[in-house]
Design a protein around this motif. Sequence first.
Motif, PDB file in Angstrom:
ATOM      1  N   ILE A 336      20.903  -9.529 -14.147  1.00  0.00           N
ATOM      2  CA  ILE A 336      19.712  -8.726 -14.428  1.00  0.00           C
ATOM      3  C   ILE A 336      18.498  -9.312 -13.739  1.00  0.00           C
ATOM      4  O   ILE A 336      17.819  -8.651 -12.954  1.00  0.00           O
ATOM      5  CB  ILE A 336      19.446  -8.629 -15.946  1.00  0.00           C
ATOM      6  N   ASP A 337      18.216 -10.602 -14.011  1.00  0.00           N
ATOM      7  CA  ASP A 337      17.026 -11.226 -13.441  1.00  0.00           C
ATOM      8  C   ASP A 337      17.128 -12.739 -13.566  1.00  0.00           C
ATOM      9  O   ASP A 337      18.000 -13.257 -14.291  1.00  0.00           O
ATOM     10  CB  ASP A 337      15.769 -10.726 -14.175  1.00  0.00           C
ATOM     11  N   GLU A 338      16.227 -13.466 -12.882  1.00  0.00           N
ATOM     12  CA  GLU A 338      16.155 -14.910 -13.000  1.00  0.00           C
ATOM     13  C   GLU A 338      14.711 -15.365 -12.903  1.00  0.00           C
ATOM     14  O   GLU A 338      13.878 -14.714 -12.279  1.00  0.00           O
ATOM     15  CB  GLU A 338      17.008 -15.611 -11.944  1.00  0.00           C
ATOM     16  N   PHE A 339      14.426 -16.512 -13.542  1.00  0.00           N
ATOM     17  CA  PHE A 339      13.070 -17.040 -13.581  1.00  0.00           C
ATOM     18  C   PHE A 339      13.094 -18.542 -13.347  1.00  0.00           C
ATOM     19  O   PHE A 339      13.999 -19.247 -13.804  1.00  0.00           O
ATOM     20  CB  PHE A 339      12.414 -16.758 -14.942  1.00  0.00           C
ATOM     21  N   GLU A 340      12.094 -19.025 -12.647  1.00  0.00           N
ATOM     22  CA  GLU A 340      11.930 -20.461 -12.448  1.00  0.00           C
ATOM     23  C   GLU A 340      11.220 -21.029 -13.677  1.00  0.00           C
ATOM     24  O   GLU A 340      10.145 -20.567 -14.053  1.00  0.00           O
ATOM     25  CB  GLU A 340      11.093 -20.709 -11.193  1.00  0.00           C
ATOM     26  N   VAL A 341      11.834 -22.044 -14.315  1.00  0.00           N
ATOM     27  CA  VAL A 341      11.284 -22.621 -15.539  1.00  0.00           C
ATOM     28  C   VAL A 341      11.298 -24.143 -15.444  1.00  0.00           C
ATOM     29  O   VAL A 341      11.945 -24.724 -14.566  1.00  0.00           O
ATOM     30  CB  VAL A 341      12.067 -22.156 -16.787  1.00  0.00           C
ATOM     31  N   SER A 342      10.605 -24.790 -16.381  1.00  0.00           N
ATOM     32  CA  SER A 342      10.358 -26.230 -16.272  1.00  0.00           C
ATOM     33  C   SER A 342      11.341 -27.099 -17.034  1.00  0.00           C
ATOM     34  O   SER A 342      11.205 -28.328 -17.024  1.00  0.00           O
ATOM     35  CB  SER A 342       8.939 -26.546 -16.754  1.00  0.00           C
ATOM     36  N   GLY A 343      12.319 -26.506 -17.721  1.00  0.00           N
ATOM     37  CA  GLY A 343      13.254 -27.308 -18.503  1.00  0.00           C
ATOM     38  C   GLY A 343      14.662 -26.763 -18.482  1.00  0.00           C
ATOM     39  O   GLY A 343      14.904 -25.613 -18.087  1.00  0.00           O
ATOM     40  N   GLY A 344      15.613 -27.574 -18.950  1.00  0.00           N
ATOM     41  CA  GLY A 344      17.015 -27.191 -18.924  1.00  0.00           C
ATOM     42  C   GLY A 344      17.597 -26.883 -20.286  1.00  0.00           C
ATOM     43  O   GLY A 344      18.816 -26.777 -20.430  1.00  0.00           O
TER      44      GLY A 344
END
Length: 607
Positions: A336-344
């Motif tokens: 569907i979609d993807e986002f750049e984020v700061s944690g795992g």
Amino acid sequence: MKRILILLVVILFTLVGCTQDKIKDNQVYVVEDNPSSEGENVQNDLVTKGLIPFEEYEYSNEDEEYGQILLTISPDSNYKYYMEIEQNTKKHEMIKGANIELVKIIKVNIKNQEEKVIAESVPFISQVKWNKDGTIVGFCGGDRLTIYDTINSKLLLEEKLLNDEISYFAWSPKEVNKLYTEQSSLANGSIYYTDLQKKLESYETKEDIYYKGNLDNRYHYATKWFVVDEKDKLKTKRDSINTVVVNDKGLIVKGLGEGRFRDSYKKSVVKIGENGFGLYYIKDINNPGKTKKLTKEYIYDVKFVGDGKIAYLVDDKDINKNYFLLKIIDKNGNFIDEFEVSGGNLALAPNGKTGYIGGPLLEKINFETNEISYKRNINDYNQEKNHQAKVFRTIRGAMDTLYQFELSNKKSYEAVEEYYIDSLSPEQWAYFDLSTNFKENNALVKEEAYNLEILIKEVKDDFKTNKASYLIRVEAKDATGQEQVREHSLELLKKDNNWYVTGMSTFPDSKERYIVERIVNKYVVDAQKGKLFPKVIEDKEVSVGQVQFWSASMPHLASKVSNASYAKVYLIVGNQKEEIYKLVLEKKNKTWKPIALEKENLSSLLP
């Protein structure tokens, strides 16, 4: 006839008395009803709708303004449990891998809003599970499990849990005081008994069925280690951990294939590969043959969200910054979609509609609209503008180049050019080291998927002189289970506004390096005269190059000069055509003695 019957009864009691051990108090005894046996009709479809793991509730966003994230509501609806991010709690900085924020867990009385902190300085919570009768709750995140007894208002098994790295857990569907755990390297780990305050290691139990979740009130998900016979091994089959469905008697009624159970929604399941690599989706457990592989990458976290979509976190693979990709998948396993984020790590609200990323920016994810609805504004977390950003980029790139070779045999000479350099005053030859290693060696394992975590342990920055020294800890692993944990001492140099690794375990400012260089000059003179290693460099011009320190175990590069037991010194030899030799010294009784001089196998320590 009566006498014969009496005799048989006496014999029976005698046998039981002889064979039965004495039952001791405060001891854990594992009682099994043959959990490894398969039940009847294993291949038949299971008649079930499966559970929806989410619950609706009334909730105000006001708490988020104070940095509080709702984790769970007690089954009796009397209490809410939040986590709140603690400030300035990091001892070391993770420059590649999941930065684990520390939090405190807060219990709130819904009627009078009275608050109580039940735990502090625990890693960001990404799993919350209640026991069978809703009296004990477990919070897990960052390889740490915290257990809270709501009846007696106290934490349980604190000391034992503090020293056990738990990556996942589940309560027994049968016993209210029993839970199963796993570690990143062990799917079926320790078993805990909260009433007895006991921990049972996996090798201390005969249990081979470890519960992991509930399909419904009758059926449960579990993992089991399957051992194949020698005939199957010849067909390339292997021993493996498998996800299974068991009934309320502990009998296997459905096999779901290799991999560790991670989450379920109705009749859908997600699993990860045995070593954390690979994500597998089964839309309907009655049709496990249609398992869909979503990725081969290392999975940091995965959960069902909202109305049955899947959200998972993988490494961003961007050397410039330590970020992750949050990917959202629909019910059919389609992107569907993807986002750049700061944690795992991902914490999920009890209704499954909102998620929170366990990183410095604490992104809030709206899974109904599939968007980031909020992120913290942290001025000093802009990694592109941070004064250390270029240094961190170089360290990430340099280690990625090294371990990409060691784990997958990929040799990127372009990356060596980009992240490594040789330098003078003193001589440091990191570029020569790695490029020579590429030329002389081939890695044994050729596995594409691998994962790196890099932690900064010690720093000595001198930006005025364009130099920096870093002690880092690297954890590297691949999908085959091969894992390396090492510490590297790196010397960095700035040139033309770019940073490079110029020395590995060279310790240019140390007293020990000065001692070795001085004594090497004496040994070189003896070798030129034929008194030492005759005819090797006799009557040749020689100058001393890089001095590098090694530890005895394996052997490998020394992380600290005080731990070094060997030194490898490059010599530039030749009157017209120069050649590189290595002189190896061993430290015995605080004295450095030469043990080898050669021009082969330059990248290794010993011949």
